[in-house]
Design a protein around this motif. Structure first.
Motif, PDB file in Angstrom:
ATOM      1  N   VAL A 299     -16.381   4.671  -4.273  1.00  0.00           N
ATOM      2  CA  VAL A 299     -16.715   4.313  -2.891  1.00  0.00           C
ATOM      3  C   VAL A 299     -15.910   3.095  -2.443  1.00  0.00           C
ATOM      4  O   VAL A 299     -15.375   3.051  -1.330  1.00  0.00           O
ATOM      5  N   MET A 300     -15.782   2.101  -3.328  1.00  0.00           N
ATOM      6  CA  MET A 300     -15.020   0.898  -2.994  1.00  0.00           C
ATOM      7  C   MET A 300     -13.542   1.227  -2.823  1.00  0.00           C
ATOM      8  O   MET A 300     -12.876   0.693  -1.923  1.00  0.00           O
ATOM      9  N   VAL A 301     -13.029   2.112  -3.665  1.00  0.00           N
ATOM     10  CA  VAL A 301     -11.625   2.516  -3.560  1.00  0.00           C
ATOM     11  C   VAL A 301     -11.375   3.179  -2.215  1.00  0.00           C
ATOM     12  O   VAL A 301     -10.387   2.900  -1.530  1.00  0.00           O
ATOM     13  N   LYS A 302     -12.290   4.055  -1.803  1.00  0.00           N
ATOM     14  CA  LYS A 302     -12.139   4.760  -0.535  1.00  0.00           C
ATOM     15  C   LYS A 302     -12.234   3.789   0.646  1.00  0.00           C
ATOM     16  O   LYS A 302     -11.503   3.913   1.630  1.00  0.00           O
ATOM     17  N   LYS A 303     -13.130   2.805   0.550  1.00  0.00           N
ATOM     18  CA  LYS A 303     -13.242   1.802   1.612  1.00  0.00           C
ATOM     19  C   LYS A 303     -11.944   1.008   1.742  1.00  0.00           C
ATOM     20  O   LYS A 303     -11.499   0.711   2.855  1.00  0.00           O
TER      21      LYS A 303
END
Length: 260
Positions: free
Chosen positions: A13-17
């Protein structure tokens, strides 16, 4: 996962953000008056910072699920010289070989003889470097190239990737190198960079490539993976956004040469 690999607790999720943030910043940048005519896709890089410097240099090849070259990218292939053939005849022979295997993503073929003759000066080498997004090399001449193409190819992360032009499935061999990425690892520093996408891709595609790159690094270079301290994501024109940090310095069998 093979024995010796350690799965990093990477937050997808952090990577996508982070990928969304880079794409949003790029859109804002393109709307600036002075950038109105510059809508080229920018490279997206994964920056790997490790706790401990590896004792030897290496280039880690990593397969990716999504191609990282923009549609307008040009690819150059360096080939060996064929006995009894002129440079032009050699280049035509390899163009025919590529065509027979249905390979259409190689923009230009340059024989070793042509490289030595026509790209001697610094300016000609610089033009060659800037003209292509990716360079491939016949693995039979790969070791001869550094003295002819110069250090700027390596500083620009455009060092030619070795391919086996005698492979039975040549299309697979070529596409494997074009589709994937490489992480050049040096024993002179603690930060390495791999290209994982471009701003013409979706955030989901970029994030998928980042996860695949980290997983591939664990499989192909476990000691480096175990020593990861921080991972950042950035473009050519942005700041680096942190996507992972780990306080654990890695397994005890990593070489005891501590990064500054």
């Amino acid at each position: 996962m093979a024995v010796g690999e350690i799965a990093l607790p990477l937050d997808g999720v952090m990577v996508k953000k982070a990928a969304h943030a880079l794409l949003a910043y790029n859109k804002i940048r393109q709307k600036a008056p002075e950038k109105s005519l510059l809508h080229e896709d920018l490279n997206v890089f994964l920056m790997v910072t490790v706790w401990k410097i590896t004792p030897r240099e290496q280039v880690v090849k990593i397969p990716l699920p999504h191609g990282i070259l923009p549609a307008t990218s040009e690819v150059c292939l360096f080939t060996k010289d064929e006995p009894g053939l002129t440079a032009e005849q050699t280049e035509n022979m390899y163009r025919k070989l590529l065509s027979q295997h249905g390979i259409t993503n190689i923009t230009e073929v340059i024989s070793y003889k042509t490289l030595k003759k026509e790209y001697k000066s610094f300016e000609s080498k610089r033009r060659l470097l800037n003209r292509f997004s990716l360079f491939l090399s016949d693995d039979r001449i790969r070791r001869l190239l550094p003295s002819h193409i110069g250090k700027h190819f390596y500083k620009s992360n455009k060092a030619p990737l070795s391919v086996n032009l005698k492979a039975k499935n040549l299309a697979k061999e070529i596409n494997r190198n074009i589709q994937g990425t490489v992480l050049p690892v040096t024993n002179k520093g603690c930060c390495y960079t791999a290209r994982v996408g471009h701003t013409g891709m979706t955030a989901e595609e970029i994030a998928g490539n980042v996860v695949a790159a980290v997983t591939g690094l664990a499989a192909k270079a476990p000691k480096i993976s175990q020593s990861i301290k921080i991972l950042h994501l950035k473009t050519d024109k942005s700041i680096a956004l942190p996507i992972f940090n780990w306080s654990y310095p890695g397994s005890e069998d990593i070489e005891e040469k501590t990064a500054p």
